[in-house]
Design an enzyme around this catalytic site. Structure first.
Site, PDB file in Angstrom:
ATOM      1  N   GLU A   1      34.119 -31.031 -18.776  1.00  0.00           N
ATOM      2  CA  GLU A   1      33.392 -30.991 -20.047  1.00  0.00           C
ATOM      3  C   GLU A   1      32.059 -31.676 -19.777  1.00  0.00           C
ATOM      4  O   GLU A   1      31.994 -32.899 -19.638  1.00  0.00           O
ATOM      5  CB  GLU A   1      34.169 -31.718 -21.152  1.00  0.00           C
ATOM      6  CG  GLU A   1      35.474 -31.049 -21.560  1.00  0.00           C
ATOM      7  CD  GLU A   1      35.270 -29.846 -22.458  1.00  0.00           C
ATOM      8  OE1 GLU A   1      34.125 -29.619 -22.912  1.00  0.00           O
ATOM      9  OE2 GLU A   1      36.250 -29.124 -22.704  1.00  0.00           O
TER      10      GLU A   1
ATOM     11  N   HIS B   1      33.754 -20.180 -23.072  1.00  0.00           N
ATOM     12  CA  HIS B   1      33.335 -20.286 -24.479  1.00  0.00           C
ATOM     13  C   HIS B   1      31.845 -19.980 -24.567  1.00  0.00           C
ATOM     14  O   HIS B   1      31.021 -20.638 -23.910  1.00  0.00           O
ATOM     15  CB  HIS B   1      33.646 -21.671 -25.035  1.00  0.00           C
ATOM     16  CG  HIS B   1      35.116 -21.953 -25.125  1.00  0.00           C
ATOM     17  ND1 HIS B   1      35.667 -23.172 -24.813  1.00  0.00           N
ATOM     18  CD2 HIS B   1      36.162 -21.150 -25.487  1.00  0.00           C
ATOM     19  CE1 HIS B   1      36.984 -23.124 -24.987  1.00  0.00           C
ATOM     20  NE2 HIS B   1      37.306 -21.899 -25.399  1.00  0.00           N
ATOM     21  N   ALA B   2      31.499 -19.003 -25.376  1.00  0.00           N
ATOM     22  CA  ALA B   2      30.165 -18.407 -25.349  1.00  0.00           C
ATOM     23  C   ALA B   2      29.039 -19.400 -25.624  1.00  0.00           C
ATOM     24  O   ALA B   2      27.985 -19.343 -24.990  1.00  0.00           O
ATOM     25  CB  ALA B   2      30.111 -17.262 -26.360  1.00  0.00           C
TER      26      ALA B   2
ATOM     27  N   GLU C   1      28.661 -22.502 -25.014  1.00  0.00           N
ATOM     28  CA  GLU C   1      28.501 -23.625 -24.089  1.00  0.00           C
ATOM     29  C   GLU C   1      27.575 -23.224 -22.941  1.00  0.00           C
ATOM     30  O   GLU C   1      27.976 -23.063 -21.797  1.00  0.00           O
ATOM     31  CB  GLU C   1      29.887 -24.073 -23.609  1.00  0.00           C
ATOM     32  CG  GLU C   1      30.758 -24.546 -24.766  1.00  0.00           C
ATOM     33  CD  GLU C   1      32.230 -24.695 -24.412  1.00  0.00           C
ATOM     34  OE1 GLU C   1      32.581 -24.624 -23.223  1.00  0.00           O
ATOM     35  OE2 GLU C   1      33.047 -24.879 -25.347  1.00  0.00           O
TER      36      GLU C   1
ATOM     37  N   ARG D   1      31.993 -18.681 -30.233  1.00  0.00           N
ATOM     38  CA  ARG D   1      32.843 -19.276 -29.188  1.00  0.00           C
ATOM     39  C   ARG D   1      33.733 -18.252 -28.483  1.00  0.00           C
ATOM     40  O   ARG D   1      33.910 -18.307 -27.271  1.00  0.00           O
ATOM     41  CB  ARG D   1      33.713 -20.353 -29.837  1.00  0.00           C
ATOM     42  CG  ARG D   1      34.836 -20.931 -28.977  1.00  0.00           C
ATOM     43  CD  ARG D   1      35.652 -21.916 -29.814  1.00  0.00           C
ATOM     44  NE  ARG D   1      36.917 -22.309 -29.194  1.00  0.00           N
ATOM     45  CZ  ARG D   1      37.114 -23.418 -28.497  1.00  0.00           C
ATOM     46  NH1 ARG D   1      36.101 -24.246 -28.288  1.00  0.00           N
ATOM     47  NH2 ARG D   1      38.298 -23.714 -28.007  1.00  0.00           N
TER      48      ARG D   1
ATOM     49  N   HIS E   1      32.940 -26.388 -18.958  1.00  0.00           N
ATOM     50  CA  HIS E   1      32.832 -26.314 -20.410  1.00  0.00           C
ATOM     51  C   HIS E   1      31.829 -27.364 -20.905  1.00  0.00           C
ATOM     52  O   HIS E   1      31.275 -28.126 -20.123  1.00  0.00           O
ATOM     53  CB  HIS E   1      34.191 -26.599 -21.060  1.00  0.00           C
ATOM     54  CG  HIS E   1      35.285 -25.650 -20.666  1.00  0.00           C
ATOM     55  ND1 HIS E   1      35.756 -24.666 -21.511  1.00  0.00           N
ATOM     56  CD2 HIS E   1      36.009 -25.529 -19.520  1.00  0.00           C
ATOM     57  CE1 HIS E   1      36.703 -23.985 -20.901  1.00  0.00           C
ATOM     58  NE2 HIS E   1      36.888 -24.486 -19.690  1.00  0.00           N
ATOM     59  N   ALA E   2      31.656 -27.426 -22.221  1.00  0.00           N
ATOM     60  CA  ALA E   2      30.865 -28.476 -22.869  1.00  0.00           C
ATOM     61  C   ALA E   2      31.359 -28.581 -24.310  1.00  0.00           C
ATOM     62  O   ALA E   2      31.846 -27.598 -24.883  1.00  0.00           O
ATOM     63  CB  ALA E   2      29.369 -28.119 -22.840  1.00  0.00           C
TER      64      ALA E   2
END
Length: 438
Positions: free
Chosen positions: A399, A197-198, A200, A255, A325-326
């Site tokens: 995450e 996901h861009a 993050e 994203r 991820h985040a």
């Protein structure tokens, strides 16, 4: 899933009136994203009733707000922590609506543009140093990360080998670092990817940190030496290269990928809903404009297709899949798409428990851990589930920090503590692989 009622109340009735009152403000002038986020807010709302949850979903459709948490409106229900990025032209109307409807909220970020300006490295020289002085405590653009990869390939050929597994939709190289001591003996492997996901950014920062720490401590740290001697690591610092580049140049909170869709003006698909495992089922959207759009078909995104092909080719010796991820501070394992216990649950659960315990020992930061479906939410078409279903016995999704105070705008000052604690978790999981647990 219980269908929501559609109550007619002053809460719902107030929304169309709000919409008529909106005034579109022209953006100001700034070098950073053309000042597009000036006055934008991030607000946390926890609906107390299903009526409030329904009203929140209405705001999403009517005001085109950007959900930070959860990733889809389908997850919003009574008691769900909901972080919403509200554009400035809607902020006053929406806050008034919350007050009128007696919906409690908390402003997490008062002005997104100010936060970006205060902490951004873009347009400065702080990270434009020579690679011998590379700063791992700032965020880096795609060009800088790929230059760094080329540099390591030349300067650390004993432990690093760089190669491409294909090209993105916009033609960018999908670069991988293979890290480990070269050996003729059969070696098991670990796959690590960041930046599906861009927006993050802490993900790619961690991938770079991991490589740096491995190279720096290989000779001095017995654990790291054992890891690199007995395992190969395939590391993809930026999975979604087009989206990540776009998040630096046009939209900080983008994203998805950047593929074009013949049926819609909206671009991209969610690269973590595009895998062939319960594709486009619960937790994924069929609408191209949604952030969780599953794509027109499984592996439609060239980035996903390239990684899936690589993992299929090497699945006999890849024993762990780790994706970063985040944000939420969680360590998740399968399944995402259903509530069920995986066959090797005891081994995976033990690895997760020890990993979060090690992580907490550094700065006292608490991570929740468990199956993704029950710990976070149900989602279909994820890379973690696909990896597990395709024979990789240890599949995890991290995450990373935080739990919403900064969200996707985790300050650079927190890169070091986040990466330092996460390193211990990853080393714990990796060492678990070298034991007899299958």
């Amino acid at each position: 899933m219980k269908l929501l009622r559609k109550p007619r109340s002053r809460t719902a009735a107030f929304l169309p009136l709000c919409w008529l009152l909106l005034k579109i403000l022209q953006p100001g002038h700034s070098h950073l994203y053309n000042n597009r986020y000036a006055g934008d807010k991030v607000v946390r709302v926890i609906p107390k009733t299903e009526e409030e949850a329904y009203a929140l979903k209405k705001t999403y459709h009517q005001f085109k707000v950007d959900l930070w948490q959860p990733s889809s409106i389908s997850y919003i229900s009574e008691g769900t922590v909901t972080d919403v990025h509200i554009p400035r032209n809607a902020s006053q109307v929406l806050l008034t609506f919350f007050q009128e409807a007696n919906i409690q909220y908390k402003i997490l970020i008062e002005d997104l543009q100010k936060v970006l300006e205060n902490d951004s490295t873009m347009g400065t020289q702080r990270n434009r140093r020579s690679l011998s002085e590379y700063n791992y405590e700032v965020y880096h653009s795609l060009e800088e990360i790929q230059s760094w990869m080329h540099h390591l390939n030349k300067t650390h050929s004993g432990l690093i080998q760089m190669f491409s597994i294909g090209r993105s939709y916009e033609g960018r190289s999908l670069l991988i670092l293979k890290m480990g001591r070269k050996s003729r003996a059969y070696k098991r492997a670990v796959w690590i990817d960041c930046g599906i996901h861009a927006r993050e950014w802490i993900g790619p920062a961690f991938c770079q940190w991991f490589v740096k720490e491995a190279l720096l401590t290989y000779r001095s740290d017995p654990v790291m030496r054992k890891m690199l001697n007995h395992l190969d690591f395939y590391i993809m610092p930026v999975f979604n290269v087009d989206g990540y580049h776009f998040s630096w140049t046009h939209d900080r909170f983008w994203r998805k990928t950047r593929s074009k869709n013949s049926r819609s003006r909206c671009r991209g698909a969610d690269a973590n809903r595009n895998w062939k495992v319960k594709w486009c089922d619960e937790g994924a959207s069929v609408h191209p404009c949604d952030d969780t759009y599953c794509g027109p078909f499984p592996e439609s995104e060239p980035e996903v297709k390239a990684v899936a092909n690589f993992l299929r080719k090497h699945r006999k010796h890849i024993r762990a899949y780790l994706s970063f991820h985040a944000y939420a501070q969680m360590l998740l394992y399968p399944y995402s798409y259903k509530y069920a216990t995986i066959p090797n649950f005891s081994c995976v659960e033990s690895a997760a428990y020890k990993a979060v315990k090690a992580l907490r020992s550094v700065h006292g930061v608490r991570y929740r851990y468990g199956p993704a479906s029950s710990t976070l939410y149900v989602s279909s078409g994820s890379s973690m589930d696909w990896a597990y279903k395709n024979g990789i016995p240890y599949a995890f999704a991290f995450e990373l920090r935080d739990t919403g105070h900064f969200g996707f705008l985790l300050p650079e000052i927190l890169i070091r503590p986040t990466c330092t604690e996460t390193m211990l978790a990853v080393k714990n999981i990796t060492m678990h692989l070298l034991k007899k647990c299958p």
